[in-house]
Design a protein around this motif. Sequence first.
Motif, mmCIF file in Angstrom:
data_model
loop_
_atom_site.group_PDB
_atom_site.id
_atom_site.type_symbol
_atom_site.label_atom_id
_atom_site.label_comp_id
_atom_site.label_asym_id
_atom_site.label_seq_id
_atom_site.Cartn_x
_atom_site.Cartn_y
_atom_site.Cartn_z
ATOM 1 N N VAL A 200 20.221 -22.014 3.766
ATOM 2 C CA VAL A 200 20.106 -22.369 2.342
ATOM 3 C C VAL A 200 20.702 -21.263 1.475
ATOM 4 C CG1 VAL A 200 18.504 -22.816 0.457
ATOM 5 C CG2 VAL A 200 18.096 -23.835 2.696
ATOM 6 N N MET A 201 20.362 -20.004 1.771
ATOM 7 C CA MET A 201 20.885 -18.883 1.003
ATOM 8 C C MET A 201 22.407 -18.820 1.083
ATOM 9 S SD MET A 201 18.274 -15.725 1.789
ATOM 10 C CE MET A 201 19.236 -14.583 0.791
ATOM 11 N N ASP B 260 0.817 -1.217 0.000
ATOM 12 C CA ASP B 260 0.000 0.000 0.000
ATOM 13 C C ASP B 260 0.850 1.266 0.000
ATOM 14 O OD1 ASP B 260 -2.326 -1.574 0.148
ATOM 15 O OD2 ASP B 260 -2.133 -1.718 2.336
ATOM 16 N N GLY B 261 1.965 1.217 -0.745
ATOM 17 C CA GLY B 261 2.802 2.398 -0.872
ATOM 18 C C GLY B 261 3.616 2.730 0.359
ATOM 19 N N GLN B 262 3.677 1.823 1.317
ATOM 20 C CA GLN B 262 4.404 2.071 2.556
ATOM 21 C C GLN B 262 5.731 1.312 2.561
ATOM 22 O OE1 GLN B 262 3.250 4.248 4.941
ATOM 23 N NE2 GLN B 262 1.618 4.624 3.457
ATOM 24 N N CYS B 263 6.797 1.968 3.018
ATOM 25 C CA CYS B 263 8.093 1.302 3.141
ATOM 26 C C CYS B 263 7.997 0.195 4.197
ATOM 27 C CB CYS B 263 9.166 2.300 3.556
ATOM 28 S SG CYS B 263 9.561 3.519 2.290
ATOM 29 N N ALA B 264 8.650 -0.922 3.908
ATOM 30 C CA ALA B 264 8.650 -2.034 4.860
ATOM 31 C C ALA B 264 9.880 -1.939 5.753
ATOM 32 C CB ALA B 264 8.652 -3.355 4.103
ATOM 33 N N SER B 265 9.754 -2.424 6.955
ATOM 34 C CA SER B 265 10.878 -2.450 7.875
ATOM 35 C C SER B 265 11.723 -3.692 7.631
ATOM 36 C CB SER B 265 10.386 -2.433 9.325
ATOM 37 O OG SER B 265 9.722 -1.222 9.610
ATOM 38 N N TYR B 266 12.995 -3.591 7.937
ATOM 39 C CA TYR B 266 13.935 -4.694 7.722
ATOM 40 C C TYR B 266 13.716 -5.781 8.778
ATOM 41 C CZ TYR B 266 18.417 -7.089 7.025
ATOM 42 O OH TYR B 266 19.394 -8.019 6.770
ATOM 43 N N TRP B 267 13.872 -7.024 8.351
ATOM 44 C CA TRP B 267 13.778 -8.131 9.295
ATOM 45 C C TRP B 267 14.780 -9.214 8.906
ATOM 46 C CZ3 TRP B 267 12.577 -11.819 5.821
ATOM 47 C CH2 TRP B 267 11.708 -11.495 4.774
ATOM 48 N N SER B 268 15.207 -9.968 9.888
ATOM 49 C CA SER B 268 16.126 -11.076 9.645
ATOM 50 C C SER B 268 15.354 -12.265 9.092
ATOM 51 C CB SER B 268 16.834 -11.482 10.939
ATOM 52 O OG SER B 268 17.593 -10.402 11.442
ATOM 53 N N ILE B 269 15.994 -13.038 8.239
ATOM 54 C CA ILE B 269 15.336 -14.206 7.658
ATOM 55 C C ILE B 269 15.447 -15.388 8.618
ATOM 56 C CG2 ILE B 269 15.620 -13.490 5.275
ATOM 57 C CD1 ILE B 269 18.082 -15.189 5.097
ATOM 58 N N PRO B 270 14.527 -16.337 8.534
ATOM 59 C CA PRO B 270 14.580 -17.520 9.402
ATOM 60 C C PRO B 270 15.895 -18.289 9.229
ATOM 61 C CG PRO B 270 12.464 -17.372 8.279
ATOM 62 C CD PRO B 270 13.338 -16.331 7.664
ATOM 63 N N LYS B 271 16.306 -18.982 10.265
ATOM 64 C CA LYS B 271 17.597 -19.684 10.249
ATOM 65 C C LYS B 271 17.692 -20.695 9.111
ATOM 66 C CE LYS B 271 18.818 -19.274 15.142
ATOM 67 N NZ LYS B 271 19.125 -20.009 16.397
ATOM 68 N N ALA B 272 16.593 -21.410 8.845
ATOM 69 C CA ALA B 272 16.625 -22.417 7.787
ATOM 70 C C ALA B 272 16.857 -21.766 6.423
ATOM 71 C CB ALA B 272 15.321 -23.211 7.777
ATOM 72 N N SER B 273 16.150 -20.674 6.151
ATOM 73 C CA SER B 273 16.319 -19.964 4.884
ATOM 74 C C SER B 273 17.703 -19.343 4.783
ATOM 75 C CB SER B 273 15.254 -18.873 4.745
ATOM 76 O OG SER B 273 13.955 -19.414 4.740
ATOM 77 N N HIS B 274 18.177 -18.832 5.917
ATOM 78 C CA HIS B 274 19.511 -18.235 5.956
ATOM 79 C C HIS B 274 20.570 -19.269 5.586
ATOM 80 C CE1 HIS B 274 23.257 -16.762 7.760
ATOM 81 N NE2 HIS B 274 22.749 -15.542 7.666
#
Length: 237
Positions: A140-141, A124-138
């Motif tokens: 894999v990445m 909705d045109g609003q900036c999103a706040s930063y968040w850390s990714i889950p450990k499992a995804s981290h």
Amino acid sequence: MNDVRDMDTGSGLTLQERESMLNVDQKRIFNHVKAHLLRQIQYENKSKQEKEQSESVKPLHMFISGVGGTGKSFHIEAIKALVKSLWSTLTKHTCAVCAPTGLAAYNVGGVTAHRLFQLPIEHDGQCASYWSIPKASHKVMKTELQDLKMVIIDEVSMVSSLNLTYIHLRMNDLFESDEWFGGKNVLFVSDILQLPPVCGQPVFDKVTASTLKYRLGSMGAVNIWHDTVTYDELTIN
């Protein structure tokens, strides 16, 4: 996991063929990038003692500007082929290409920056706040990108300065580094006067301390673009 799409676009051209097709402008920038990467490889191959006695080669953070028709997409393909050639012994992705939108990413054989770096999505045109990714995804990445040597961000005019900060933070997290962009080479490509970010300030603007405190809870004002990025331009149509 992210589809980094570290691949040719189907043209079947070799690196040598791509080099031979570069115009004077493209060749100048290509040679600059190539020389920098070769210095990095030379430093990487030094012994621990030799590294201690010599100066390290800083990552290349470069903005390649050019209006429509100057061959930015072809140039990206040539540089991507160069990176793959220089680190051909590595088995994982060595060059990741992304862009702010799906169409722009498709045009250069990449993925969206949000998908590549698992960035928060604006609503909705609003900036999103930063968040850390889950450990499992981290995990894999980190595995998929462990051999990464360069990131190419196309159509960077549409990337906000806040999202550029988020990319920097995500890369620092993935590569356990306190250098800019996780100590990796990053090329930014675009006509900077084209479409601006849908949400947020232009990539070259400073992110204020109040914005970062609200979005991250800490960190002073920062202008990553001004502090880290060098510039060159494609001018031949």
